[in-house]
Motif scaffolding. Sequence first.
Motif, PDB file in Angstrom:
ATOM      1  N   GLY A  32       0.807  -1.218   0.000  1.00  0.00           N
ATOM      2  CA  GLY A  32       0.000   0.000   0.000  1.00  0.00           C
ATOM      3  C   GLY A  32       0.840   1.268   0.000  1.00  0.00           C
ATOM      4  O   GLY A  32       2.064   1.241  -0.021  1.00  0.00           O
ATOM      5  N   THR A  33       0.135   2.381  -0.003  1.00  0.00           N
ATOM      6  CA  THR A  33       0.801   3.679   0.028  1.00  0.00           C
ATOM      7  C   THR A  33       0.259   4.475   1.201  1.00  0.00           C
ATOM      8  O   THR A  33      -0.951   4.523   1.417  1.00  0.00           O
ATOM      9  CB  THR A  33       0.533   4.448  -1.278  1.00  0.00           C
ATOM     10  N   LEU A  34       1.164   5.018   1.944  1.00  0.00           N
ATOM     11  CA  LEU A  34       0.777   5.922   3.017  1.00  0.00           C
ATOM     12  C   LEU A  34       0.903   7.336   2.484  1.00  0.00           C
ATOM     13  O   LEU A  34       1.993   7.784   2.128  1.00  0.00           O
ATOM     14  CB  LEU A  34       1.695   5.721   4.229  1.00  0.00           C
ATOM     15  N   ARG A  35      -0.241   7.998   2.399  1.00  0.00           N
ATOM     16  CA  ARG A  35      -0.226   9.374   1.886  1.00  0.00           C
ATOM     17  C   ARG A  35      -0.425  10.300   3.074  1.00  0.00           C
ATOM     18  O   ARG A  35      -1.466  10.293   3.722  1.00  0.00           O
ATOM     19  CB  ARG A  35      -1.319   9.541   0.832  1.00  0.00           C
ATOM     20  N   PRO A  54      10.618  12.419  10.607  1.00  0.00           N
ATOM     21  CA  PRO A  54      11.602  11.504  10.015  1.00  0.00           C
ATOM     22  C   PRO A  54      11.841  10.275  10.889  1.00  0.00           C
ATOM     23  O   PRO A  54      11.954   9.166  10.398  1.00  0.00           O
ATOM     24  CB  PRO A  54      12.874  12.363   9.934  1.00  0.00           C
ATOM     25  N   LEU A  55      11.856  10.500  12.191  1.00  0.00           N
ATOM     26  CA  LEU A  55      12.061   9.391  13.123  1.00  0.00           C
ATOM     27  C   LEU A  55      10.911   8.390  13.047  1.00  0.00           C
ATOM     28  O   LEU A  55      11.100   7.175  12.989  1.00  0.00           O
ATOM     29  CB  LEU A  55      12.137   9.985  14.532  1.00  0.00           C
ATOM     30  N   TRP A  56       9.675   8.933  13.087  1.00  0.00           N
ATOM     31  CA  TRP A  56       8.496   8.068  13.017  1.00  0.00           C
ATOM     32  C   TRP A  56       8.456   7.297  11.705  1.00  0.00           C
ATOM     33  O   TRP A  56       8.153   6.119  11.676  1.00  0.00           O
ATOM     34  CB  TRP A  56       7.217   8.909  13.142  1.00  0.00           C
ATOM     35  N   PHE A 113       8.461   3.359  11.123  1.00  0.00           N
ATOM     36  CA  PHE A 113       7.320   2.780  10.408  1.00  0.00           C
ATOM     37  C   PHE A 113       7.817   1.985   9.216  1.00  0.00           C
ATOM     38  O   PHE A 113       7.362   0.878   8.936  1.00  0.00           O
ATOM     39  CB  PHE A 113       6.381   3.900   9.955  1.00  0.00           C
ATOM     40  N   ASN A 114       8.771   2.516   8.557  1.00  0.00           N
ATOM     41  CA  ASN A 114       9.326   1.846   7.382  1.00  0.00           C
ATOM     42  C   ASN A 114      10.000   0.528   7.746  1.00  0.00           C
ATOM     43  O   ASN A 114       9.908  -0.445   7.000  1.00  0.00           O
ATOM     44  CB  ASN A 114      10.326   2.764   6.679  1.00  0.00           C
ATOM     45  N   PHE A 119      -0.233   3.530  10.394  1.00  0.00           N
ATOM     46  CA  PHE A 119       0.598   4.677  10.752  1.00  0.00           C
ATOM     47  C   PHE A 119       0.009   5.432  11.942  1.00  0.00           C
ATOM     48  O   PHE A 119       0.726   5.858  12.852  1.00  0.00           O
ATOM     49  CB  PHE A 119       0.773   5.615   9.552  1.00  0.00           C
ATOM     50  N   PHE A 120      -1.298   5.556  11.928  1.00  0.00           N
ATOM     51  CA  PHE A 120      -2.024   6.206  13.024  1.00  0.00           C
ATOM     52  C   PHE A 120      -1.674   5.513  14.350  1.00  0.00           C
ATOM     53  O   PHE A 120      -1.294   6.159  15.334  1.00  0.00           O
ATOM     54  CB  PHE A 120      -3.527   6.085  12.733  1.00  0.00           C
ATOM     55  N   GLU A 121      -1.769   4.182  14.353  1.00  0.00           N
ATOM     56  CA  GLU A 121      -1.452   3.415  15.560  1.00  0.00           C
ATOM     57  C   GLU A 121       0.018   3.586  15.932  1.00  0.00           C
ATOM     58  O   GLU A 121       0.374   3.723  17.095  1.00  0.00           O
ATOM     59  CB  GLU A 121      -1.750   1.922  15.344  1.00  0.00           C
ATOM     60  N   HIS A 122       0.827   3.576  14.907  1.00  0.00           N
ATOM     61  CA  HIS A 122       2.265   3.715  15.089  1.00  0.00           C
ATOM     62  C   HIS A 122       2.601   5.053  15.755  1.00  0.00           C
ATOM     63  O   HIS A 122       3.351   5.109  16.731  1.00  0.00           O
ATOM     64  CB  HIS A 122       2.915   3.600  13.704  1.00  0.00           C
ATOM     65  N   VAL A 123       1.995   6.112  15.266  1.00  0.00           N
ATOM     66  CA  VAL A 123       2.250   7.448  15.804  1.00  0.00           C
ATOM     67  C   VAL A 123       1.751   7.552  17.241  1.00  0.00           C
ATOM     68  O   VAL A 123       2.425   8.109  18.099  1.00  0.00           O
ATOM     69  CB  VAL A 123       1.598   8.530  14.915  1.00  0.00           C
ATOM     70  N   LYS A 124       0.585   6.950  17.479  1.00  0.00           N
ATOM     71  CA  LYS A 124       0.062   7.019  18.839  1.00  0.00           C
ATOM     72  C   LYS A 124       1.009   6.333  19.815  1.00  0.00           C
ATOM     73  O   LYS A 124       1.230   6.805  20.925  1.00  0.00           O
ATOM     74  CB  LYS A 124      -1.329   6.369  18.910  1.00  0.00           C
TER      75      LYS A 124
END
Lengths: 303, 299
Positions: free
Chosen positions: A91-94, A107-109, A113-114, A282-287
């Motif tokens: 997928g693509t994270l936009r 950049p860290l997040w 995530f990557n 990504f949302f979960e990742h950021v949280k």
Amino acid sequence: MELRHIRYFIRAAEVLHFTHAAESLYISQPTLSTHVQQLEEELGLPLFDRIGRKVRLTEAGHVFLDHARRSIRELDIAMEEIADMKGLKSGTLRLAALLLFGQEILPLWLAKFNSSYPEIQIVLKTGPSERLEEELLSGRVDLALSFVPASNPELDYEKMFTEEVFFVVSERHPLAERAEITFSELSTTPLAIVSNKTAARKVIDGIFADRQLKPKIMVEIDDLQALLKIAEAGNLGTLLGRLAVRKHETLRLIPIADASIMIDFGIVWHKHVHLSPPARAFFEHVKRECCTEPILSRIPAES
Amino acid sequence: MELRHIRYFVKAAELLHFTHAAESLYVSQPTLSTHIHQLEEEVGLPLFDRTQRNVRLTEAGKVFLDRAQQALLNLDLAKERIDDLKVLAAGTLRLAALLTFGQEVLPSWIATFNAAYPNIRIIVSTGTSDFIEEQVLSGDADLGLSFVPATLENLHGETLIEEEIFLVVSDNHRLASRKEIDLSEVSTIPLALVSKQWTARRIVDSVFAAQVLAANVVIEIDDLQALLQITSEGNVAALLAKFVVANFPKLTLIPIAGKPLNINYGAVWHGQGHLSPPAQVFLEQIKQQYAKPNSSATE
């Protein structure tokens, strides 16, 4: 012991009828019996009592069924969880983010995530909050890291952290040694400030307006790096949070004595657009990151 | 997916080093890699991130490791608990027994068994022989202690106690000093007998019938303790096996003359089922006890 045989056993134990169990497993009854027998030999005790056509579980059978079910369930859940992730494989994270985020935390997040989702392509747009909201509304991005609350009612948001706004000057600035500064002093000090497309700017303007003061804005710019450079040059002060100023050692943060300007940052998304699996991830990742990231722990909390 | 794949993966994930993992699994490193690759194909996502110098788990790998460890743990626990059952370190012994046994012999059998295997839970249900046979046939009981031979099909039985039935009277009864008594004479005296649903009663009735006699039953009762108590009071006599009377005080046993009135007690179990490990051991234990003549349980 084979997982397949364990599954056969479970079915037989649930149906308590070898022929029916074999049918539902699409295998022959002798095959089922053979596999169950192998399992019994391996475990060293009979699992079933076979009485004529009727079958019942022995005590060992009950023990094994209990654990075997839990075991298989764990593996099934693992496969389900991974199947959920698979939606993310290509997928693509936009993403859209304030320039501020682009400096350090984003950049860290993104790097983390990557490494978790190496196959997901990331498309990032940066800009002032107004543009981020437009991107969200048009559906060109899935998530934005911006000021909250979002100004458009079509957008939903979740707050991540709060930053206090400081008067930021170079160490060579005449006010560099001040412990604090008042709002009226601020209004007479020449400022370089973010462009009026950003929510932060609106908050700042609002506070000046409340006090019927007018800031002395000499430079208005929508590039954070440029703004910091201007402040570092020495003559102009600016208004920024700690996060933006980080790593610019020659800049001093002077608290504003008679007004604390607090700005909330968060994740913004479109209320009526289903988040894509990469966006959800990504949302979960950021949280998660937001709660553990040491950078953010240095930002004064709301008080 | 095979358990082997999962075990290999878990080891590799725990060590995060394929060569070390392969060594500890006694497989070659390429074999390990192949298996993990197969698992990844099946799972549909890479479980390891091999792009870095050090092997790391991917997000999917972390999820899978957590679940796979739980899955393996449960299978290991199952084996442990089944091993416990084998050596009688755990388990249940479900007995169905005639009340007759419950009076005296069963408590001593259970005490002996429990001393040897303290971790086996013993569940005893008592009732008539019909109830016991049903319990054994349905699998609710591993072993029945009842009359043998059993009446229902598919039940195996083994005689433990071959008992002669005596006329049981109080020490004060007018017949207490008799050396023996004819059945015809027994039919004239007031008797207290167990209820008709009991096999013991049916045997007694059939013996009377065979000699064209009828018992003079004044009391019919399904509680053995009460029956013994009533008999010891003096007015009525009972027809019981010696081991049933056991050590009950103030009772005299008078043999019935002529052909002895025999009744066999024993263990019954399902002919087609497996005897559970505790049931096997329990059966052996009681068989040994009765292999000796004049067994202690009847003294």
